[in-house]
Design a protein around this motif. Sequence first.
Motif, PDB file in Angstrom:
ATOM      1  N   THR A 137       0.807  -1.228   0.000  1.00 10.98           N
ATOM      2  CA  THR A 137       0.000   0.000   0.000  1.00 10.98           C
ATOM      3  C   THR A 137       0.844   1.285   0.000  1.00 10.98           C
ATOM      4  OG1 THR A 137      -0.172  -0.269   2.401  1.00 10.98           O
ATOM      5  CG2 THR A 137      -2.045  -1.010   1.090  1.00 10.98           C
ATOM      6  N   GLU A 138       2.113   1.166   0.388  1.00 10.50           N
ATOM      7  CA  GLU A 138       2.980   2.348   0.339  1.00 10.50           C
ATOM      8  C   GLU A 138       3.077   2.911  -1.095  1.00 10.50           C
ATOM      9  OE1 GLU A 138       4.219   4.278   2.528  1.00 10.50           O
ATOM     10  OE2 GLU A 138       5.936   5.267   1.608  1.00 10.50           O
ATOM     11  N   ALA A 139       2.809   2.062  -2.066  1.00  6.12           N
ATOM     12  CA  ALA A 139       2.806   2.518  -3.473  1.00  6.12           C
ATOM     13  C   ALA A 139       1.769   3.614  -3.695  1.00  6.12           C
ATOM     14  CB  ALA A 139       2.533   1.345  -4.415  1.00  6.12           C
ATOM     15  N   LEU A 140       0.736   3.641  -2.841  1.00  8.33           N
ATOM     16  CA  LEU A 140      -0.361   4.602  -3.027  1.00  8.33           C
ATOM     17  C   LEU A 140      -0.256   5.798  -2.082  1.00  8.33           C
ATOM     18  CD1 LEU A 140      -3.304   2.052  -3.385  1.00  8.33           C
ATOM     19  CD2 LEU A 140      -1.756   2.942  -5.137  1.00  8.33           C
ATOM     20  N   ASN A 141       0.839   5.874  -1.340  1.00 12.17           N
ATOM     21  CA  ASN A 141       1.046   6.978  -0.412  1.00 12.17           C
ATOM     22  C   ASN A 141       1.598   8.187  -1.173  1.00 12.17           C
ATOM     23  OD1 ASN A 141       1.988   8.778   1.475  1.00 12.17           O
ATOM     24  ND2 ASN A 141       3.340   7.322   2.527  1.00 12.17           N
ATOM     25  N   LYS A 142       0.856   9.297  -1.129  1.00 14.84           N
ATOM     26  CA  LYS A 142       1.307  10.429  -1.951  1.00 14.84           C
ATOM     27  C   LYS A 142       2.544  11.114  -1.387  1.00 14.84           C
ATOM     28  CE  LYS A 142      -1.993  14.067  -0.537  1.00 14.84           C
ATOM     29  NZ  LYS A 142      -2.540  13.468   0.704  1.00 14.84           N
ATOM     30  N   ALA A 199      10.186  12.614  -4.781  1.00 18.75           N
ATOM     31  CA  ALA A 199      11.219  12.903  -5.785  1.00 18.75           C
ATOM     32  C   ALA A 199      10.596  13.570  -7.009  1.00 18.75           C
ATOM     33  CB  ALA A 199      11.938  11.610  -6.178  1.00 18.75           C
ATOM     34  N   LEU A 200       9.444  13.064  -7.446  1.00 22.08           N
ATOM     35  CA  LEU A 200       8.772  13.637  -8.620  1.00 22.08           C
ATOM     36  C   LEU A 200       8.444  15.109  -8.393  1.00 22.08           C
ATOM     37  CD1 LEU A 200       6.281  10.794  -9.653  1.00 22.08           C
ATOM     38  CD2 LEU A 200       8.038  11.832 -11.129  1.00 22.08           C
ATOM     39  N   LYS A 201       7.878  15.408  -7.211  1.00 25.00           N
ATOM     40  CA  LYS A 201       7.484  16.789  -6.923  1.00 25.00           C
ATOM     41  C   LYS A 201       8.711  17.702  -6.928  1.00 25.00           C
ATOM     42  CE  LYS A 201       4.820  15.560  -3.415  1.00 25.00           C
ATOM     43  NZ  LYS A 201       4.023  15.544  -2.181  1.00 25.00           N
ATOM     44  N   LEU A 202       9.759  17.214  -6.276  1.00 25.35           N
ATOM     45  CA  LEU A 202      11.007  17.970  -6.187  1.00 25.35           C
ATOM     46  C   LEU A 202      11.581  18.269  -7.569  1.00 25.35           C
ATOM     47  CD1 LEU A 202      12.783  18.696  -3.673  1.00 25.35           C
ATOM     48  CD2 LEU A 202      14.150  16.679  -4.221  1.00 25.35           C
ATOM     49  N   ILE A 203      11.618  17.248  -8.409  1.00 25.80           N
ATOM     50  CA  ILE A 203      12.235  17.425  -9.729  1.00 25.80           C
ATOM     51  C   ILE A 203      11.357  18.290 -10.622  1.00 25.80           C
ATOM     52  CG2 ILE A 203      13.015  16.254 -11.828  1.00 25.80           C
ATOM     53  CD1 ILE A 203      13.555  13.754 -10.027  1.00 25.80           C
ATOM     54  N   LYS A 204      10.060  17.983 -10.648  1.00 24.77           N
ATOM     55  CA  LYS A 204       9.187  18.656 -11.616  1.00 24.77           C
ATOM     56  C   LYS A 204       8.916  20.115 -11.260  1.00 24.77           C
ATOM     57  CE  LYS A 204       9.307  16.083 -14.860  1.00 24.77           C
ATOM     58  NZ  LYS A 204       9.635  16.534 -16.216  1.00 24.77           N
ATOM     59  N   LYS A 205       9.170  20.491  -9.998  1.00 22.06           N
ATOM     60  CA  LYS A 205       9.026  21.891  -9.598  1.00 22.06           C
ATOM     61  C   LYS A 205      10.021  22.772 -10.374  1.00 22.06           C
ATOM     62  CE  LYS A 205      10.406  23.057  -5.561  1.00 22.06           C
ATOM     63  NZ  LYS A 205      10.712  23.026  -4.154  1.00 22.06           N
ATOM     64  N   ASN A 206      11.219  22.261 -10.570  1.00 21.26           N
ATOM     65  CA  ASN A 206      12.269  23.091 -11.162  1.00 21.26           C
ATOM     66  C   ASN A 206      12.736  22.690 -12.552  1.00 21.26           C
ATOM     67  OD1 ASN A 206      12.520  24.802  -8.903  1.00 21.26           O
ATOM     68  ND2 ASN A 206      13.679  23.212  -7.839  1.00 21.26           N
ATOM     69  N   TYR A 207      12.506  21.447 -12.928  1.00 25.36           N
ATOM     70  CA  TYR A 207      13.074  20.976 -14.192  1.00 25.36           C
ATOM     71  C   TYR A 207      11.989  20.432 -15.110  1.00 25.36           C
ATOM     72  CZ  TYR A 207      17.173  21.171 -11.202  1.00 25.36           C
ATOM     73  OH  TYR A 207      18.135  21.594 -10.333  1.00 25.36           O
ATOM     74  N   LYS A 208      11.771  21.145 -16.217  1.00 24.20           N
ATOM     75  CA  LYS A 208      10.730  20.693 -17.150  1.00 24.20           C
ATOM     76  C   LYS A 208      11.341  19.958 -18.352  1.00 24.20           C
ATOM     77  CE  LYS A 208       7.630  23.232 -14.868  1.00 24.20           C
ATOM     78  NZ  LYS A 208       7.486  22.622 -13.527  1.00 24.20           N
ATOM     79  N   LEU A 229      -1.472   8.158  -9.431  1.00 22.48           N
ATOM     80  CA  LEU A 229      -0.764   8.958  -8.428  1.00 22.48           C
ATOM     81  C   LEU A 229       0.546   9.511  -9.003  1.00 22.48           C
ATOM     82  CD1 LEU A 229      -0.448   9.982  -5.516  1.00 22.48           C
ATOM     83  CD2 LEU A 229       0.570   7.766  -4.920  1.00 22.48           C
ATOM     84  N   GLN A 230       1.287   8.662  -9.702  1.00 22.33           N
ATOM     85  CA  GLN A 230       2.548   9.124 -10.287  1.00 22.33           C
ATOM     86  C   GLN A 230       2.300  10.232 -11.304  1.00 22.33           C
ATOM     87  OE1 GLN A 230       4.405   5.532 -11.743  1.00 22.33           O
ATOM     88  NE2 GLN A 230       5.084   4.892  -9.718  1.00 22.33           N
ATOM     89  N   ALA A 231       1.240  10.075 -12.100  1.00 21.88           N
ATOM     90  CA  ALA A 231       0.905  11.111 -13.090  1.00 21.88           C
ATOM     91  C   ALA A 231       0.566  12.421 -12.374  1.00 21.88           C
ATOM     92  CB  ALA A 231      -0.253  10.651 -13.972  1.00 21.88           C
ATOM     93  N   GLU A 232      -0.209  12.321 -11.299  1.00 23.03           N
ATOM     94  CA  GLU A 232      -0.573  13.527 -10.533  1.00 23.03           C
ATOM     95  C   GLU A 232       0.663  14.237  -9.993  1.00 23.03           C
ATOM     96  OE1 GLU A 232      -4.875  11.756  -8.974  1.00 23.03           O
ATOM     97  OE2 GLU A 232      -3.209  11.932  -7.568  1.00 23.03           O
ATOM     98  N   MET A 233       1.680  13.474  -9.656  1.00 29.52           N
ATOM     99  CA  MET A 233       2.897  14.046  -9.077  1.00 29.52           C
ATOM    100  C   MET A 233       3.844  14.591 -10.145  1.00 29.52           C
ATOM    101  SD  MET A 233       2.612  13.802  -5.857  1.00 29.52           S
ATOM    102  CE  MET A 233       1.074  13.296  -5.117  1.00 29.52           C
TER     103      MET A 233
END
Length: 328
Positions: free
Chosen positions: A96-101, A108-117, A159-163
Motif C-alpha cells: 500500500t505504500e505505493a499509493l502513499n502520496k 522525488a517527482l514533486k522535487l524534480i518537476k518543480k524546477n526541471y521541465k 498517483l505518479q501522473a498527478e505528481m
Amino acid sequence: MKNIGSYPKVRLRRNRKAEWSRRLVSENSLSTNDLIWPIFIKEGKNIKEPIKLMPGVYRYSLDKIESLVEKAISKKIPMLALFPQTPNFKKNARGTEALNKNNLVCKALKLIKKNYKDIGIMCDVALDPYTDHGHDGILKKNYVDNDETVKMLVRQSLLQAEMGCDVIAPSDMMDGRIGEIRKSLDKNGYKLVQILSYAVKYASNFYGPFRDAVGSKNSLKGDKKNYQMDFRNSKESLREVALDISEGADFVMIKPGLPYLDIIKLIKDNFKIPVFAYQVSGEYSLIMNGINKKILNDDAIYESLISLKRAGASAIVTYFADRIAHKL
Ligand code: PBG
C-alpha cells in the motif's frame, strides 16, 4: 545477396583502412539521446550509499536528486528512471505504500518537476518495492492475482501522473494493465502522459543485483515465473507486444538486453512502435566487474550498447548512462 564481386578486385578491408573511413560507413551509432539513466533513491539526508552488487552505482537521498538531475541535463541525457528502496517497516502484503502520496517516488517527482521541465522522468509501475513478499502484485493463495493487482497498478499510475511523472512504465507483466492504466489516465486529464510498457519482460536470472539495490532480494518468496515470460520463448513476445499496442502503449521495452538481442530484432522487424531495451543490473555488474578486474576495458560498455542499437533499440535503460555520456 547478388553481385558482391570477388577477391582480389573486392577487398572489404579497404573501407576499414582508417578511422575516418570507418566513420563514413558505420551503420549504427550511439548518442546521449539514446540513454535512460536509472537512479536509486532512499530516505535520509546527505546519503550516497554504494550498492554492493553494483560497483559504481549508488542509492541517493532526496537532497542529492537535484544535482543528479543537473548532471543528466548537462550530459544531455533525455530521461531518468526512479527506483525507490522502501524501508522494511513501510512494506506490507498489499504494497500500500505505493499509493502513499508522500512516498519516496512521489516526493522525488514533486522535487524534480518543480524546477526541471526539460528532462523526462519515468517511474516503474509494480508493487515489488513495497510488498513484504517481494512480488510485483497481490498474492492470493501464493499466486499473484492478476485483476486485483491491476486495480492497484491503475491507482499507482494515476498517483505518479498527478505528481508529475512523464512516462509511466509498468514492469509487472500483469495481463490487461496497459489498457486499464490508459483509460484511467485519460479519464483524469492525463492524455499526454506516455506509457512505456515493459511488454516483453523475461523471468530472468540477471535481475539479482537490482533486487538487492531496492531491498527485495531477501524477502522474495519463490520466483516470478508465473507472470514474467519464459526465457525459452520468443514468438510469445509478438503476442505480448501486439496486445500492449492495442491497449495504448507508446513504446515497448524488451528486458533484459544483451541475452535477448534476437527478441529486440524480432519486435523491431514486426512492429512500427519505438522499441527500448533495458541493460539490466546483472549485465551491468558482469561488465563492471570485468572492467574493475581489468579483464575488459571501458570500450566494452560502448560495444554492449551498440549491440542493442544494432538489434533495433531506439533507447536503452542503462546504469552506464552517466559513465558513457561524456564520451559520446
Ligand atoms: C521490478 C523491476 C525489476 C527490474 C526493474 N523493475 C526486477 C524484477 O522484476 O524482479 C530489474 C532491473 C534490473 O535488474 O536492472 N518490477
